[in-house]
Design an enzyme around this catalytic site. Sequence first.
Site, mmCIF file in Angstrom:
data_model
loop_
_atom_site.group_PDB
_atom_site.id
_atom_site.type_symbol
_atom_site.label_atom_id
_atom_site.label_comp_id
_atom_site.label_asym_id
_atom_site.label_seq_id
_atom_site.Cartn_x
_atom_site.Cartn_y
_atom_site.Cartn_z
ATOM 1 N N GLY A 209 11.488 25.169 -11.143
ATOM 2 C CA GLY A 209 10.672 24.762 -10.366
ATOM 3 C C GLY A 209 10.723 23.009 -10.814
ATOM 4 C CD GLU A 432 -0.203 -1.804 5.102
ATOM 5 O OE1 GLU A 432 -0.444 -0.430 5.428
ATOM 6 O OE2 GLU A 432 0.673 -2.047 4.768
#
Length: 615
Positions: A209, A432
């Site tokens: 993992g 943005e």
Amino acid sequence: MKRPTGTIYWIYLFLFVMLGYWVLTDSGGLFGSQAEIEYSTFKQQLRSDNIESVHIQGDRIRGEFRESQVLNRTEADTTSHKNFVTVIPSFGDEGLSSLLEENDVVITAESDSDGFWWYFLIFSMPLFFLLIIGYMFYRRMQMQGRGMFNIGKSQAKLQEPGKNKTTFDNVAGMDGAKTELREIIEFLKDPKRFEEIGAKLPKGVLLMGPPGTGKTLLARAVAGEAGVPFFTITGSDFMEMFVGVGAKRVREMFKQAKEKSPAIIFIDEIDSIGRKRGAGVGGGHDEREQTLNQLLAELDGFEPSENVIVMAATNRPDILDPALLRPGRFDRQITVDLPSQNSRHEILKIHAKNKTIDESVNLDKIARSTPGFSGADLENLLNEASLYAGRNKRRKIIMDDIENARDKIMMGLEREGMQIDDDEKKILAYHEAGHAIVAAALPNSDPLHKVSVIPRGKAMGQTMQLPEKEKYLYNKEYLLDRMAVIMGGRAAEQLIFNTATSGAQNDLMRVAKLSRKMVVEWGMSDKFGHLAFGSDEEDVFLGRDMTRQKSYSDATAREIDEEVQEISREAYERAVKILQKHKDAFDQLAELLIEKEEVSGEEVLKLMKKDQDSD
């Protein structure tokens, strides 16, 4: 003055002892310069009344001449001596005592045995000091793990059953992994019950993992639940500069585990020694491969009655040697994924137990706003939040502290000293705002959380989106909307300022990577249909082919490039159309960002709703 330490300290001490030795011995200092004279000369000087005092020890006489007398040992040597030493002949001298008394000589005497211990102490002092230095050097080598007698010994650390308090109660989520491991725990607790029905215990368990998902914690919990000795070691601990040491340490470790069976051996970062053989610079005979060969032999040599389980953890299972993964060695391979939203909530509960958190903090909302966070990331999140609370002199952690901590982890530390002029700030605000308006307008994009023009890390601004739920599959519509949102910044620059800036560099790279994956790997291209050409990434491991592997011709590669360009162009054009349609909301959001520097997703949606109502 700085106190000497380490090697300099020992050098000073050695010089001091040698100086003391010189002072106490015949060579000078305490006893002065002494002349060795013949006994006949001594008798002659005694009769001439030139002797002040004598000290008799056995057959040895030490004495002192009178101050008015000077004795020259030879005519060539004019060195004068105040002290002398001589030896009484073996046949003795009965008249010596009478002669000493007649000339009023001061007489002292001691037994021969007393002098022996004094001489022994003086002459053995340097040897004793050298032994002490050698012992201290040996102890220091041992403490640093480099002692000559420690080289081949196992570096595994043993945790006795009573000292390991970790259980599955300390591990949140990972229900599938826990189920797999409970069988091993039951076997370790009662091996006879399984042996009676012919069941064999898996010899190895491999935990795979990403970093920080709790693989080591899970292995420690297995040992705590089973109540058995737990040996821990990392793969790099086997390696040493001497050839054959790694293999010997493997043997020693398994020998210790067998003596304490039932037991668990946990090897963290096993990929450091378990990498595919033949892939290294040293060919098949380097130290790492010898260590791996010994590990394979030990795993294969287990007997069912030994009751020793080997657990290992890695975040690179793709580079492990196939011999490690075959049945009979690491029989059971368990994937420990990043936690889901529910698991993140449970993990936050565990880490929040030893923190003072305000009642207004919503852990469920935090779990939803942290997709992709590992267990270690969540622990770090609450720790950073507690530091923010302490910095602001609060006794409890509030939601703002956690929000700031999350922004710091995801986007980097705020660059407070950075000065941005008005023109750049305006471009940044519109950039943005372009991302945010496109994200709010498209139906398949993730919900907008907030927009910021505060520089953090390497980014000058940030438009943050948070998914409502975990996504394991991404459809084509979602990916196209995602690329349009990413292109919203470049579209805003072109639409408002009729230019392009370097601030869109990362956006363009992300769109290029995503569109290429759609065409080459996911079969989402209208031109190629349901075809996947495979990845063309480089193989990074030494000793293997490092050229790009392509499963298509150069002509197809050109067509793929054209299709990637077309998908990117369509994403840009969609972003331009959306910004033109919602021009009022676009301008208002940019102005808000210039004024406030940070705007929430709710405020952006209100601007969008107001803009739609006006239409």
